[in-house]
Design a protein around this motif. Structure first.
Motif, PDB file in Angstrom:
ATOM      1  N   VAL A   7      -2.456   1.703   2.534  1.00 27.14           N
ATOM      2  CA  VAL A   7      -1.754   1.215   3.714  1.00 27.14           C
ATOM      3  C   VAL A   7      -2.736   1.331   4.867  1.00 27.14           C
ATOM      4  N   ALA A   8      -2.897   0.241   5.612  1.00 26.64           N
ATOM      5  CA  ALA A   8      -3.817   0.227   6.745  1.00 26.64           C
ATOM      6  C   ALA A   8      -3.072  -0.179   8.008  1.00 26.64           C
ATOM      7  N   VAL A  29      -0.255  -2.939   7.043  1.00 26.54           N
ATOM      8  CA  VAL A  29      -0.394  -3.865   5.928  1.00 26.54           C
ATOM      9  C   VAL A  29      -0.738  -3.086   4.663  1.00 26.54           C
ATOM     10  N   VAL A  30      -0.461  -3.712   3.522  1.00 27.76           N
ATOM     11  CA  VAL A  30      -0.792  -3.115   2.234  1.00 27.76           C
ATOM     12  C   VAL A  30      -2.031  -3.812   1.684  1.00 27.76           C
ATOM     13  N   GLU A  35      -7.866  -5.926  -0.662  1.00 31.19           N
ATOM     14  CA  GLU A  35      -7.379  -7.228  -0.216  1.00 31.19           C
ATOM     15  C   GLU A  35      -5.954  -7.104   0.285  1.00 31.19           C
ATOM     16  N   ARG A  36      -5.693  -7.704   1.437  1.00 30.33           N
ATOM     17  CA  ARG A  36      -4.342  -7.656   2.002  1.00 30.33           C
ATOM     18  C   ARG A  36      -3.370  -8.390   1.093  1.00 30.33           C
ATOM     19  N   GLN A  51       3.892  -0.188  -0.665  1.00 28.41           N
ATOM     20  CA  GLN A  51       2.807   0.431  -1.423  1.00 28.41           C
ATOM     21  C   GLN A  51       3.344   1.028  -2.723  1.00 28.41           C
ATOM     22  N   ALA A  52       4.462   1.732  -2.634  1.00 29.14           N
ATOM     23  CA  ALA A  52       5.060   2.344  -3.828  1.00 29.14           C
ATOM     24  C   ALA A  52       5.461   1.287  -4.845  1.00 29.14           C
ATOM     25  N   ALA A  53       5.997   0.168  -4.359  1.00 26.48           N
ATOM     26  CA  ALA A  53       6.385  -0.921  -5.268  1.00 26.48           C
ATOM     27  C   ALA A  53       5.156  -1.513  -5.956  1.00 26.48           C
TER      28      ALA A  53
END
Length: 64
Positions: A7-8, A29-30, A35-36, A51-53
């Protein structure tokens, strides 16, 4: 292959115009392997859920 899911935070010019129009100056963003992926999120919590998904989906693919 091991995938990395991060995560950024994006600040300033990286923030989508729709967020800026609502007065937001940051978004999250993830990134999958740098890569986004997907959309920008208004909160870090939403991005962490995404992120978890991603991590669960990638784990399923590696188990196959």
């Amino acid at each position: 292959m091991h995938s990395r899911v991060d995560v950024a935070v994006m600040i300033g010019s990286g923030v989508p115009a729709t967020f800026k129009a609502r007065g937001r100056r940051v978004c999250w963003v993830v990134l999958v392997n740098g890569e986004r992926r997907g959309t920008a999120f208004a909160s870090r919590g939403e991005a962490l859920e995404c992120q978890a998904a991603w991590m669960a989906q990638l784990a399923k693919g590696q188990a196959a």
